[in-house]
Structures are given as C-alpha cells and as structure tokens.
Design a protein around this motif. Structure first.
Motif, short mmCIF file in Angstrom:
data_model
loop_
_atom_site.label_atom_id
_atom_site.label_comp_id
_atom_site.label_asym_id
_atom_site.label_seq_id
_atom_site.Cartn_x
_atom_site.Cartn_y
_atom_site.Cartn_z
N ARG A 83 -3.58 -2.12 5.47
CA ARG A 83 -4.64 -1.50 6.28
C ARG A 83 -5.98 -1.59 5.58
NH1 ARG A 83 -2.20 2.69 9.25
NH2 ARG A 83 -0.04 2.16 9.66
N LEU A 84 -5.94 -1.86 4.30
CA LEU A 84 -7.18 -1.93 3.54
C LEU A 84 -7.42 -3.38 3.11
CD1 LEU A 84 -6.70 1.17 1.19
CD2 LEU A 84 -7.79 1.10 3.42
N GLU A 85 -8.65 -3.81 3.35
CA GLU A 85 -9.01 -5.17 2.96
C GLU A 85 -9.87 -5.07 1.71
OE1 GLU A 85 -11.65 -8.61 5.11
OE2 GLU A 85 -10.80 -7.03 6.37
N VAL A 86 -9.46 -5.74 0.66
CA VAL A 86 -10.25 -5.71 -0.57
C VAL A 86 -11.34 -6.77 -0.46
CG1 VAL A 86 -10.21 -5.95 -3.08
CG2 VAL A 86 -8.27 -4.90 -1.89
N LEU A 87 -12.57 -6.34 -0.37
CA LEU A 87 -13.68 -7.29 -0.20
C LEU A 87 -14.08 -7.90 -1.55
CD1 LEU A 87 -15.95 -5.36 2.35
CD2 LEU A 87 -14.10 -6.99 2.80
N LYS A 88 -14.12 -7.07 -2.57
CA LYS A 88 -14.37 -7.61 -3.92
C LYS A 88 -13.95 -6.62 -4.98
CE LYS A 88 -19.17 -6.15 -3.97
NZ LYS A 88 -20.56 -6.44 -4.01
N VAL A 89 -13.73 -7.16 -6.16
CA VAL A 89 -13.42 -6.33 -7.33
C VAL A 89 -14.39 -6.75 -8.43
CG1 VAL A 89 -11.68 -5.75 -9.07
CG2 VAL A 89 -11.00 -6.07 -6.69
N ASP B 256 -3.80 1.10 -9.28
CA ASP B 256 -4.71 1.46 -8.18
C ASP B 256 -5.12 2.93 -8.22
OD1 ASP B 256 -2.52 2.82 -7.20
OD2 ASP B 256 -2.18 1.48 -5.50
N GLU C 201 0.83 -1.21 0.00
CA GLU C 201 0.00 0.00 0.00
C GLU C 201 0.87 1.27 0.00
OE1 GLU C 201 -2.58 -0.59 3.35
OE2 GLU C 201 -3.93 -1.91 2.21
#
Lengths: 307, 249
Positions: B214-220, B122, B93
């Motif tokens: 620190r960021l969680e990617v839940l979906k793309v 990103d 990140e």
C-alpha cells in the motif's frame, strides 16, 4: 480533506507531542478535529483554545488507563469522514494507532517527520540513518508524527466547538492495574529546551546527582544513554536514543557519553550539542558543536557553580 | 500451550547502513544479516516459558526470501521447536504480515504470540498491535516483564514517563521491549540440533492474502550529516560560547 488528531492528555492539558501533531495536521487540512480521550473539563477547555483546532470531540465512558482495546472502537467511531488520522509517535500513539489502522484495513505510516502533500510523507528508517519518502495508496491514512520535527501549536488563540463524542465500553480482556511515573519537577524530556544527559562515564546512580544539580541550574531535563540505563544508574524512561526517546532541544549537553550510533539517533537533531568527555577521541566530539575534554567530576561542579 | 514467535531477518545492528546508488532502498547485498534484536528477546522469553513448564511448543515464523531460513534456525538453536517460512522475495508490509500471522495463529491454535515491538530496519512498530486487532485479542506492548499465571498474564510495559502494569487474559499478543530479558547464546549442540528441526515453506501467493504493498517508496536518502564544531579549552570558555555566541543559555 479533514484530519482527526488523537490527543494524549494528563488530566490537565494535552502533551507537547499532541501540539506538534496539530501543527503537522495543518499541513494536510484546515479542518482539524481533536479527539480527547479523557472526560475532564479542564482538558477540554484547554483543547478548545489550541490554535488550529476546529472541533474538539469529547469521548466518554470507560477511558481509564487508556487501554487500546477500549479506545480503538472509540477512535473508529470518531473517524467519520476524516481522511487522515494522526497521533503523536509516543508510546501512547504507538500502542493504539496500529490497532485502529488494522481494523480500518489501512497501512499506517509511523514517525512521520515531514509532510510533502496529502499522500506523501517522509519518515526515518534504520534509526534515522536513512530517510524514506513514501506515498500512501490507502484512502484513509493513519500517521504517527515525530513530535520533534514539528513546532508545537499555540495553546491560545483558538475557539473550537466542543462536541459529544463516542462512549468507550469496557472489554473483559484487559485491565489497567497501575502506572508508575517518574516523579520530577523538571521539564519532560521530549519537551525540554535544554537536556543534560549522562552516560556510562557517570559511574554510578549516586553520581547522577551531579547532573541533577546542573539541570536544575539550567531548568533542564535529565536524560541518559542506554549504557547508563542498562547499568542501572537511572530508570529506563531517561533513555535517549534509537530505542528510547528522540529529543531535539535547543541545547543538549552530553556528559560522559561516548556517542554510540544508537544514542546519536535520539539526539542528533538538537540545535546545539555540547559534549563533555575525558576521552578526546570519543565519537561524540565528531558531531558536537562544542567539545570540552576533561574530567566530568571537575567540569560539572564547576559549570554548575559558575552558571 | 503453543506459542508463536515471528522473527524478522534484518541488517545486523552493528552494520553502518548505506543507501543504494539508485536511492531506492538501503543496500542489503553483501551485508551481514541477523535476527531483529527485539525478536531475539521474544524467542528468549518463549524459551524461558517453556523451560518453566508453561509452554509446550514454540513455533517460529518468518517472512522473506530464502535467507530467513537461517534466521529461523538461529531461533531453533535458542530453543524454538519448528518453523514456518512464508516465502516473499519482496518487502512485506506490517498489515500483510499481521494478516498472514492471523491465519497461522488460527490454524495452529496458539494462545500466545510473543514478538518484537519493532524491527530495526523499517522501525514501524505496528505488527503486534495489528495482529491483536485482527484477532480481537488484547495486546501487551513494550513489555519489560511478564508473569504468566494460568489463563492470564500480568505485564509491566515501558511507557513515556515510566512503567505501566496491565492484567490481560489469554489468548493475547505480547511485544517485547529491550529490558524484558537478555537473550542467550546458542550452544554448539543446540546449533547442531537446530539443523534437523522442520521448516515448512509456503509461498506468499499461496496464503490467499492480498500482499500488494500500500506504500510506494519514492526515494530513500541519507540524512544531512551533522558536522562537529570545535573544542573549547575550559568551563569559562564553554559558558561564554553558550551565552554569547549561540545564545542558548
């Protein structure tokens, strides 16, 4: 929960992006402070009336030029118990917000286009060719907001208190010299209801006058593709696209624009898209609601005349 | 003076990206990768400063898997002198990148960092500003022109509505916008020379920096596809549909 919105203003009022950011902030909390980084009474009075704002924080001191080095400490001082710090994702917010986020050891989320809950946000990646849903694990969250994704907050109906805010100090490392803004009576590109944009097909800087005439008839802003900017027809701040501005007007008229992915990324969320191009196979027709195949040097004057 | 240029390996800008079947990321397997275009502009600017005799050495740094060494060598072929590869198999990140770069800047005693304003994967547009914050250095972001005189720099920045001129003192961070320059193509002799230049490899775990995301990617997901409408025959029909059918004018 409470939100601190960083205002971007022009010595008179806040910009459209700030109003959209206030709408986004309302999806997180009802407690919204607006930090104004210009010590101008008219701006403060206008901010006080914005619907949804509970408190206007008036910063003082060395604010000229909006230098990130001077403003970052002011924003940090204004955060207090705010859980979310928001700004519009224009060049002003993009310049300042990461500087503040890093000092607060928080991983900023850029260009938020949807707020799911207080921790979860949607943002475009790869120039809008994919959308990522992201959960932040940071305690204090820093967000920049894509203005076109949220309605503008109403500029009347609010009655916020104005309180004295932090005082900006000058740093000896950076100096503002000047700002050269494109002068125009037309609406600002990202706030306009109608946008008329030209591409390489326009052919020259002089020919852009055709679009000016049409834009004036429609009360529209004038934009351009990267090809037209790179060819020197218009200044860089006209550019709509992945590396330029993102617009989403009610009506977007693309003239002599082929429709490169990079351009589509900046305008595909427009409500109605009209394409005028002499090449009937131009990719822009695949996304346009209404396409007109024809020579723009005939079509545009005719359109201007008949409107 | 030494200048540091961080470069990122991204999916080539000409590739039409695809979301993977798990909807967890954009597919990068078997996809053409290149240097982030804004970083190419940064490398070019550094090389021009060196050619003008204002810079002595250009250090290229990249963070990522083994593949980024190829990107570092691309920068070498343009004129970079030596490289640092921070190995991380996973996505790093911007805040972590900024912390890593800060340590490199301090260790290498560089006075200038030139980097792309954003990566086209990103699209965060954060790392340069974050690095400036962590070093307490001034920042010249979105540069379309820079002039280096002695220990200070005049910069023209691209801002909404036009251009802005700042004067900033070294040491500082510059982030590049599109119109700063047009990057060169590497010549064959320079591509050959680039193979011999030195790259130091460091594991991210050995940097001593907390690199947990620190960021969680839940979906793309792919965005809703806009479907084209129809063609109109002439100006009269166009005015008619805009007025009466969709009512936007």
């Amino acid at each position: 929960m409470s939100v601190l919105v960083i205002a971007e203003s022009n010595s008179k009022e806040v910009d459209r992006g700030t109003l959209s950011t206030i709408t986004a902030a309302q999806k997180i909390s009802d407690n919204i402070s607006l930090l104004v980084l210009e010590d101008v009474e008219e701006v403060l009075q206008n901010c006080k009336n914005i619907k949804g704002v509970t408190k206007v924080i008036s910063a003082k001191g060395e604010l000229e030029g909006g230098l990130a080095e001077n403003l970052a400490p002011v924003i940090i001082e204004a955060i207090k118990d705010a859980t979310h710090i928001l700004s519009s994702a224009g060049t002003f917010g993009k310049n300042i917000m990461p500087r503040v986020a890093a000092l607060k050891d928080s991983q900023q989320i850029s260009d938020v286009c949807e707020i799911i809950d207080q921790d979860t946000f949607v943002r475009p990646i790869y120039a809008g060719n994919a959308l990522a849903t992201i959960k932040s694990l940071d305690k204090v969250k820093f967000l920049t907001v894509r203005a076109t994704a949220f309605q503008a907050a109403e500029t009347h109906g609010g009655s916020a208190d104005i309180i004295e805010g932090p005082i900006a100090k000058t740093n000896r490392l950076s100096t503002f010299v000047k700002r050269d803004l494109s002068e125009s009576d037309r609406p600002e590109l990202t706030a306009a209801k109608i946008v008329v944009s030209g591409g390489r097909g326009i052919g020259s800087a002089d020919n852009f006058a055709l679009l000016d005439t049409l834009a004036d008839k429609l009360g529209a802003a004038v934009g351009a593709s990267r090809a037209a900017v790179d060819a020197g027809y218009v200044p860089n701040d006209y550019q709509v696209g992945q590396t330029g501005k993102v617009v989403a007007p009610e009506l977007y008229i693309a003239v002599g624009i082929s429709g490169a992915i990079q351009h589509l990324a900046g305008m595909k969320d427009s409500k109605v898209i009209v394409a005028i191009n002499k090449d009937e196979d131009a990719p822009i027709f695949q996304i346009a609601d209404f396409g007109l195949v024809g020579d723009l040097f005939q079509v545009i004057p005719e359109l201007s005349e008949k409107l | 003076m030494k200048v540091l240029v961080p470069v990122k390996r991204v999916i080539d800008y000409n590739v039409k990206i695809r979301v993977n079947s798990e909807k967890s990321a954009v597919e990068t397997n078997n996809v053409k990768m290149s240097m982030n275009p804004f970083d190419e502009i940064a490398v070019e600017e550094a090389v021009r400063l060196k050619e003008a005799g204002l810079v002595d050495e250009i250090i290229i740094v990249s963070i990522g898997n083994k593949g980024v060494q190829e990107t570092i060598r691309t920068a070498f072929a343009m004129g970079g002198d030596r490289g640092i590869h921070i190995f991380n198999e996973n996505n790093t990140e911007p805040l972590v990148v900024a912390k890593i770069l800060k340590d490199i800047v301090i260790n290498e005693k560089t006075d200038l960092v030139i980097m792309g304003k954003q990566a086209i994967d990103d699209d965060a547009n954060q790392t340069g500003q974050m690095l400036a914050a962590l070093l307490d250095w001034p920042q010249g972001t979105f540069a379309s022109k820079i002039e280096l005189n002695n220990k200070e720099l005049n910069i023209i920045r691209e801002i909404d509505g036009g251009l802005e001129t700042l004067n900033i003192k070294l040491p500082c961070i510059i982030t590049t916008d599109l119109r700063l320059n047009e990057p060169r193509y590497a010549s064959l002799p320079n591509i050959m020379k680039a193979k011999k230049k030195e790259i130091i490899e460091i594991l991210i775990a050995d940097t001593g920096i907390d690199f947990k995301n620190r960021l969680e990617v839940l979906k793309v997901e792919e965005p809703p596809v806009r479907v084209g409408g129809r063609k109109v025959e002439n100006v009269d029909e166009l005015i008619n549909v805009l007025k009466n059918e969709v009512g936007v004018i």
